[in-house]
Design a protein around this motif. Sequence first.
Motif, PDB file in Angstrom:
ATOM      1  N   ASP A 182      38.881   1.946 -69.150  1.00 20.00           N
ATOM      2  CA  ASP A 182      40.005   2.738 -68.644  1.00 20.00           C
ATOM      3  C   ASP A 182      40.705   2.046 -67.484  1.00 20.00           C
ATOM      4  N   ALA A 183      39.950   1.291 -66.683  1.00 19.38           N
ATOM      5  CA  ALA A 183      40.537   0.595 -65.532  1.00 19.38           C
ATOM      6  C   ALA A 183      39.553  -0.414 -64.967  1.00 19.38           C
ATOM      7  N   ALA A 184      40.113  -1.505 -64.466  1.00 16.00           N
ATOM      8  CA  ALA A 184      39.344  -2.422 -63.632  1.00 16.00           C
ATOM      9  C   ALA A 184      39.504  -1.890 -62.209  1.00 16.00           C
ATOM     10  N   ILE A 185      38.391  -1.716 -61.521  1.00 16.18           N
ATOM     11  CA  ILE A 185      38.412  -1.116 -60.193  1.00 16.18           C
ATOM     12  C   ILE A 185      38.057  -2.185 -59.167  1.00 16.18           C
ATOM     13  N   LEU A 186      39.004  -2.517 -58.299  1.00 15.88           N
ATOM     14  CA  LEU A 186      38.756  -3.471 -57.222  1.00 15.88           C
ATOM     15  C   LEU A 186      38.488  -2.679 -55.955  1.00 15.88           C
ATOM     16  N   TRP A 187      37.234  -2.689 -55.523  1.00 17.95           N
ATOM     17  CA  TRP A 187      36.884  -1.930 -54.327  1.00 17.95           C
ATOM     18  C   TRP A 187      35.858  -2.665 -53.503  1.00 17.95           C
ATOM     19  N   CYS A 188      35.691  -2.178 -52.301  1.00 16.94           N
ATOM     20  CA  CYS A 188      34.764  -2.785 -51.354  1.00 16.94           C
ATOM     21  C   CYS A 188      33.333  -2.418 -51.727  1.00 16.94           C
ATOM     22  N   PHE A 189      32.405  -3.259 -51.323  1.00 19.35           N
ATOM     23  CA  PHE A 189      31.010  -2.953 -51.631  1.00 19.35           C
ATOM     24  C   PHE A 189      30.367  -2.026 -50.606  1.00 19.35           C
ATOM     25  N   ASP A 190      31.128  -1.532 -49.630  1.00 17.46           N
ATOM     26  CA  ASP A 190      30.622  -0.559 -48.662  1.00 17.46           C
ATOM     27  C   ASP A 190      30.241   0.708 -49.420  1.00 17.46           C
ATOM     28  N   ASN A 191      28.998   1.082 -49.377  1.00 15.67           N
ATOM     29  CA  ASN A 191      28.477   2.175 -50.193  1.00 15.67           C
ATOM     30  C   ASN A 191      28.741   3.569 -49.625  1.00 15.67           C
ATOM     31  N   ARG A 192      29.280   3.675 -48.412  1.00 20.33           N
ATOM     32  CA  ARG A 192      29.522   4.996 -47.820  1.00 20.33           C
ATOM     33  C   ARG A 192      30.486   5.841 -48.645  1.00 20.33           C
ATOM     34  N   PHE A 193      31.361   5.210 -49.391  1.00 22.89           N
ATOM     35  CA  PHE A 193      32.406   5.935 -50.117  1.00 22.89           C
ATOM     36  C   PHE A 193      32.159   5.998 -51.622  1.00 22.89           C
ATOM     37  N   GLU A 194      31.071   5.443 -52.067  1.00 20.12           N
ATOM     38  CA  GLU A 194      30.764   5.316 -53.495  1.00 20.12           C
ATOM     39  C   GLU A 194      30.798   6.651 -54.238  1.00 20.12           C
ATOM     40  N   LEU A 195      30.055   7.624 -53.772  1.00 23.11           N
ATOM     41  CA  LEU A 195      29.951   8.897 -54.481  1.00 23.11           C
ATOM     42  C   LEU A 195      31.307   9.597 -54.582  1.00 23.11           C
ATOM     43  N   GLY A 196      32.023   9.696 -53.477  1.00 24.80           N
ATOM     44  CA  GLY A 196      33.330  10.357 -53.491  1.00 24.80           C
ATOM     45  C   GLY A 196      34.323   9.646 -54.383  1.00 24.80           C
ATOM     46  N   PHE A 197      34.333   8.312 -54.325  1.00 24.50           N
ATOM     47  CA  PHE A 197      35.286   7.568 -55.139  1.00 24.50           C
ATOM     48  C   PHE A 197      34.953   7.679 -56.621  1.00 24.50           C
ATOM     49  N   ARG A 198      33.668   7.677 -56.968  1.00 22.16           N
ATOM     50  CA  ARG A 198      33.281   7.848 -58.385  1.00 22.16           C
ATOM     51  C   ARG A 198      33.697   9.228 -58.902  1.00 22.16           C
ATOM     52  N   LYS A 199      33.525  10.254 -58.092  1.00 19.65           N
ATOM     53  CA  LYS A 199      33.953  11.601 -58.491  1.00 19.65           C
ATOM     54  C   LYS A 199      35.462  11.635 -58.686  1.00 19.65           C
ATOM     55  N   PHE A 200      36.190  10.961 -57.797  1.00 17.36           N
ATOM     56  CA  PHE A 200      37.647  10.902 -57.915  1.00 17.36           C
ATOM     57  C   PHE A 200      38.050  10.190 -59.205  1.00 17.36           C
ATOM     58  N   LEU A 201      37.410   9.067 -59.507  1.00 16.36           N
ATOM     59  CA  LEU A 201      37.735   8.339 -60.736  1.00 16.36           C
ATOM     60  C   LEU A 201      37.535   9.224 -61.957  1.00 16.36           C
ATOM     61  N   LYS A 202      36.448   9.967 -61.962  1.00 12.78           N
ATOM     62  CA  LYS A 202      36.196  10.882 -63.083  1.00 12.78           C
ATOM     63  C   LYS A 202      37.313  11.926 -63.174  1.00 12.78           C
TER      64      LYS A 202
END
Length: 160
Positions: A17-37
Amino acid sequence: MKKVFHFDSPREKYHCDAAILWCFDNRFELGFRKFLKRIGVTNSDPIKVAGGAKCLASPDLETEREFVLEQIRKSMRLHGTRRAILMVHSDCGAYGGLAGGFRGDAKAEAAHHQRELALAATNLLKAIPGIEVQGYFVDFEGIWDAEVASSQSLAQRPVA
């Protein structure tokens, strides 16, 4: 080899669906994954590098930009990707952090990252014309659409 964990995974190739270019800082991982969904991205090709979209906007080395562009091209070739999602976040060490890079000024940081996302999108579209591009700034309170240039908006611009 010794098997240490079992799982079942589909063997078929998938459409990305998309190539996602993001930082490897894990603090935002959960929120960003929920947003992508929420925006309909279920199959993605994540490209995680320090600074995320910084590599396309203002890389420390030009080889960083070329590496990321090649990863996006491979995602397109191998998984049919037609969209790239660019992400930067608050307090990113690659930008010097909120305190160091922006003297604690969250508004200045957000404005800077919006400009970075716009530049990253422009550079991506120059390198890979026709790809759909979206850019997002993530802070500790939410995700913000940077409203970057998409392939459609660039195609509609008058030629100077």
